[in-house]
Design an enzyme around this catalytic site. Structure first.
Site, short mmCIF file in Angstrom:
data_model
loop_
_atom_site.label_atom_id
_atom_site.label_comp_id
_atom_site.label_asym_id
_atom_site.label_seq_id
_atom_site.Cartn_x
_atom_site.Cartn_y
_atom_site.Cartn_z
N TRP A 299 -22.74 17.19 -7.42
CA TRP A 299 -22.67 18.51 -6.80
C TRP A 299 -22.31 19.64 -7.75
O TRP A 299 -22.65 20.80 -7.52
CB TRP A 299 -21.66 18.54 -5.65
CG TRP A 299 -20.23 18.33 -6.09
CD1 TRP A 299 -19.57 17.14 -6.17
CD2 TRP A 299 -19.29 19.32 -6.52
NE1 TRP A 299 -18.29 17.32 -6.64
CE2 TRP A 299 -18.09 18.65 -6.85
CE3 TRP A 299 -19.35 20.71 -6.66
CZ2 TRP A 299 -16.95 19.32 -7.31
CZ3 TRP A 299 -18.22 21.38 -7.12
CH2 TRP A 299 -17.04 20.69 -7.43
N ASP B 79 -5.93 25.89 -6.19
CA ASP B 79 -6.85 25.23 -7.12
C ASP B 79 -7.41 26.12 -8.21
O ASP B 79 -7.90 27.22 -7.94
CB ASP B 79 -8.09 24.73 -6.35
CG ASP B 79 -7.83 23.51 -5.50
OD1 ASP B 79 -6.80 22.86 -5.71
OD2 ASP B 79 -8.67 23.22 -4.63
N THR C 214 -12.05 28.66 -7.78
CA THR C 214 -10.69 28.75 -7.21
C THR C 214 -10.76 28.54 -5.71
O THR C 214 -11.77 28.85 -5.07
CB THR C 214 -10.04 30.12 -7.50
OG1 THR C 214 -10.78 31.16 -6.82
CG2 THR C 214 -10.02 30.41 -9.00
N ASN C 215 -9.67 28.02 -5.17
CA ASN C 215 -9.61 27.80 -3.72
C ASN C 215 -8.14 27.78 -3.30
O ASN C 215 -7.25 27.49 -4.11
CB ASN C 215 -10.28 26.48 -3.34
CG ASN C 215 -10.78 26.45 -1.91
OD1 ASN C 215 -10.49 27.33 -1.11
ND2 ASN C 215 -11.54 25.41 -1.57
N GLU D 161 -2.62 23.69 -0.92
CA GLU D 161 -3.18 23.45 -2.26
C GLU D 161 -3.63 24.77 -2.86
O GLU D 161 -4.17 25.64 -2.17
CB GLU D 161 -4.35 22.47 -2.16
CG GLU D 161 -4.92 22.00 -3.49
CD GLU D 161 -5.93 20.88 -3.30
OE1 GLU D 161 -5.67 19.98 -2.47
OE2 GLU D 161 -6.98 20.91 -3.95
N GLU E 258 -10.51 24.93 -10.73
CA GLU E 258 -11.43 23.87 -11.12
C GLU E 258 -12.46 24.47 -12.07
O GLU E 258 -13.00 25.55 -11.82
CB GLU E 258 -12.14 23.26 -9.90
CG GLU E 258 -11.24 22.40 -9.04
CD GLU E 258 -12.00 21.65 -7.96
OE1 GLU E 258 -11.88 20.43 -7.88
OE2 GLU E 258 -12.73 22.32 -7.20
#
Length: 300
Positions: free
Chosen positions: A204, A112, A128-129, A110, A114
């Site tokens: 969260w 990412d 980001t990831n 994945e 977000e």
């Protein structure tokens, strides 16, 4: 007289052709341009996601009952993917707009983007990831140098065998290199679709869940346009469109992006972003990794 008539007819034909040419070229361009009706499916939201303007615009909405989302019809194994987004304006605290590439299964890959909403006047956080073989924990977070709710901006992922580069309006903000030689997994063999969703994460997303979503501001809406996957390897029936034995593949046009790396100018812009707008980097979080930072963090 016949010659004059013939010349007049010929001139008239040329004029008509010149007038029609832009229309003909425009129709060819339109045929190759992205279209949300053709390229994407709305996957959830019970009518909260909408494709508008003959497929040129897509909007996702969130209210107290539900968010919404979409996914690409194509799967990709490497690609240079662009999308223009305009994020939820005003008090967007508690909302998350996710835009990412992902494969399926328990050991998924994945990539990412977000976007974590915030109180009016406070900056968005771009999260980001990178997940490889089901493992993430590679977060970098940024503030942006503009208001991402005032207009559309281009968010890009370059994913090739050498690295993953996250970019905003053509400026690289993060690079994740292929370090398989050091034992760091890299997404190389699982095709990924594009996904996006707008959802409530006030448990969260904003100051650890301290700020809750203000539902009097709903519906919250994010907008998408100008998707571009011209430089991408589409995966279909177990084969890539970039295969060398496919004469109509992307590689027959230009596959320079498949080996693209950051040049000196791009490295300078990346450094500028990392020095001025990076607010969290897992590679600097010693408390989180008391046994030592991940191996990819120990490279220059």
């Amino acid at each position: 007289l016949l010659n004059i008539t013939s010349m007049a007819s010929s001139t008239s034909s040329r004029v008509i052709l010149m007038l029609l040419m832009p229309l003909l070229l425009g129709s060819l361009t339109a045929a190759s341009a992205s279209n949300f009706n053709r390229d994407f499916d709305i996957t959830w939201g019970d009518g909260r996601a909408k494709i508008l303007n003959n497929g040129d615009l897509l909007t996702l909405s969130l209210d107290k009952a539900s968010g919404s989302g979409f996914q690409s019809n194509n799967e990709y194994l490497y690609g240079k993917i662009d999308m223009e987004l305009k994020l939820v304006p005003g008090n967007s605290a508690g909302t998350v707009t996710a835009y990412y590439l992902s494969s399926k299964g328990s050991t998924w890959d994945e990539i990412d983007f977000e976007f974590l909403g915030n109180l009016s006047g406070d900056p968005y956080i771009l999260h980001t990831n990178v997940f490889t073989q089901g493992k993430g924990n590679r977060e970098q977070q940024f503030y942006l140098w503009f208001d991402p709710t005032a207009d559309f901006h281009t968010y890009s992922i370059l994913w090739n065998p050498k690295q993953i580069i996250f970019s905003v309006d053509g400026t690289p903000i993060r690079e994740f290199k292929n370090l398989e030689s050091m034992g760091v997994p890299f997404p190389t063999n699982q095709p990924m679709r594009i996904y996006s969703s707008l959802w409530n994460a006030d448990d969260w997303a904003t100051r650890g869940g301290l700020v809750k979503t203000d539902w009097t501001q709903a519906p919250f809406t994010a907008s998408y346009r100008n998707f571009n996957d011209d430089d991408a390897c589409v995966w279909s029936s177990g084969a890539s469109s970039c295969s060398s034995n496919n004469p109509s593949s992307a590689s027959s046009n230009s596959n320079s992006w498949l080996s693209e790396e950051l040049d000196t100018s791009s490295q300078g812009r990346l450094k500028w972003v990392q020095q001025n707008y990076l607010i969290y980097n897992y590679c600097r979080d010693i408390k989180r990794f008391p046994q030592g930072l991940p191996p990819e963090c120990n490279t220059s």
